[in-house]
Design a protein around this motif. Structure first.
Motif, PDB file in Angstrom:
ATOM      1  N   SER A  80       5.006   4.247  -5.146  1.00  0.00           N
ATOM      2  CA  SER A  80       4.771   3.941  -3.718  1.00  0.00           C
ATOM      3  C   SER A  80       4.490   5.225  -2.960  1.00  0.00           C
ATOM      4  O   SER A  80       3.606   5.277  -2.104  1.00  0.00           O
ATOM      5  CB  SER A  80       5.993   3.303  -3.048  1.00  0.00           C
ATOM      6  N   SER A  84       0.743   6.677  -1.313  1.00  0.00           N
ATOM      7  CA  SER A  84       0.764   6.650   0.151  1.00  0.00           C
ATOM      8  C   SER A  84      -0.493   7.271   0.747  1.00  0.00           C
ATOM      9  O   SER A  84      -0.790   7.086   1.915  1.00  0.00           O
ATOM     10  CB  SER A  84       1.979   7.426   0.660  1.00  0.00           C
ATOM     11  N   THR A 204       4.191   3.540   3.530  1.00  0.00           N
ATOM     12  CA  THR A 204       4.739   2.588   2.562  1.00  0.00           C
ATOM     13  C   THR A 204       5.593   1.542   3.290  1.00  0.00           C
ATOM     14  O   THR A 204       5.725   1.575   4.510  1.00  0.00           O
ATOM     15  CB  THR A 204       5.646   3.308   1.531  1.00  0.00           C
TER      16      THR A 204
END
Ligand SMILES: [Zn+2]
Length: 271
Positions: A80, A84, A204
């Motif tokens: 994640s 980003s 995120t």
């Protein structure tokens, strides 16, 4: 003819000073001089990571094949952050992640070239996934901003590091690998990594204030002595406030903490 030579020499010298000036500025990373190139960071990181893998006394790494679920969970958090769009060297570095089975150590670190190490002690101490993602973001930033090689240059000197790069200094490489978990960064580097952590998490699903929540928890709970994380990551004044101010400047979007799935993850780790 001599005069022409002299002028040429001066021009070459000026050009050299100009290049060096730019190099220092580009590579300083807020933490002093760093003469390592990006490629050097990658090579050095691979050397250090290989040494860490063999030093099982210092780094009791949990096997990724035996702990597939735990690793899958950690990889998802790492990915994640990497996806980003805010990690500069996402495609240049390895971003290999290792879980160290040591409940007594409240720490995480990242080598040059992006080899990430997290201790079960840190994971078990934290309450939610955004806190953990905030700390991981902070560590990723130290590699992404190339703070580690700047700090190592300060500590060991450039000559020593270059000899390791050439494969001539295995003894010092072993020593550096052992000490990496307690490598100390400058305050400027710490502040920069805190800010990057917010920027990495902001796009995120996570609440981008995760690192601040971790620092608040450390302050509130006192932790009987200084946890390793703080001794290696000097605590600039108003660290929490600086993170919150940065988060507000990006728009102050509230994100998820994923507390219950984090608790499940903690309970799944070896006791
Ligand atoms: Zn740090």
């Amino acid at each position: 003819m001599n005069r022409l030579k002299n002028i040429t020499k001066i021009l070459v010298l000026l050009l050299f000073i100009g290049i060096m000036g730019t190099a220092c500025k580009d590579k300083a990373g807020g933490g002093g001089l760093n003469f390592f190139s990006l490629k050097d960071d990658i090579t050095f990181g691979a050397q250090v990571a290989a040494e860490i893998e063999t030093d099982t006394d210092t780094y009791p790494i949990l096997d990724s094949a035996q702990h597939q679920e735990a690793y899958a969970y950690l990889y998802a958090i790492r990915d994640s952050i990497l996806n980003s769009g805010a990690v500069m060297h996402k495609d240049d570095f390895q971003w290999q992640l290792r879980l160290i089975g040591d409940d007594e150590t409240l720490n995480a670190f990242c080598t040059p070239g992006g080899y990430i190490y997290v201790y079960t002690g840190l994971i078990k101490y934290l309450d939610s996934e955004d806190q953990f993602a905030g700390v991981m973001g902070h560590e990723i930033a130290h590699a992404d901003e190339r703070h580690s090689t700047a700090a190592l240059t300060r500590q060991y000197g450039l000559d020593v590091l270059l000899s390791i790069l050439l494969g001539d200094n295995q003894g010092t490489l072993v020593q550096i690998a052992k000490g990496l978990s307690s490598l100390s960064y400058s305050r400027d580097n710490e502040t920069e990594s805190d800010m990057r952590s917010v920027e990495y998490l902001y796009p995120t699903a996570y609440d981008a204030r995760g690192a601040a929540r971790f620092f608040e928890k450390l302050e509130e709970e006192g932790e009987g002595g200084t946890p390793q994380f703080l001794s290696t990551h000097p605590n600039p004044d108003n660290r929490v406030e600086a993170i919150l101010t940065h988060w507000e400047s990006l728009g102050g979007k509230e994100g998820e903490t994923f507390e219950s799935r984090y608790t499940q993850f903690k309970n799944s780790l070896p006791q």
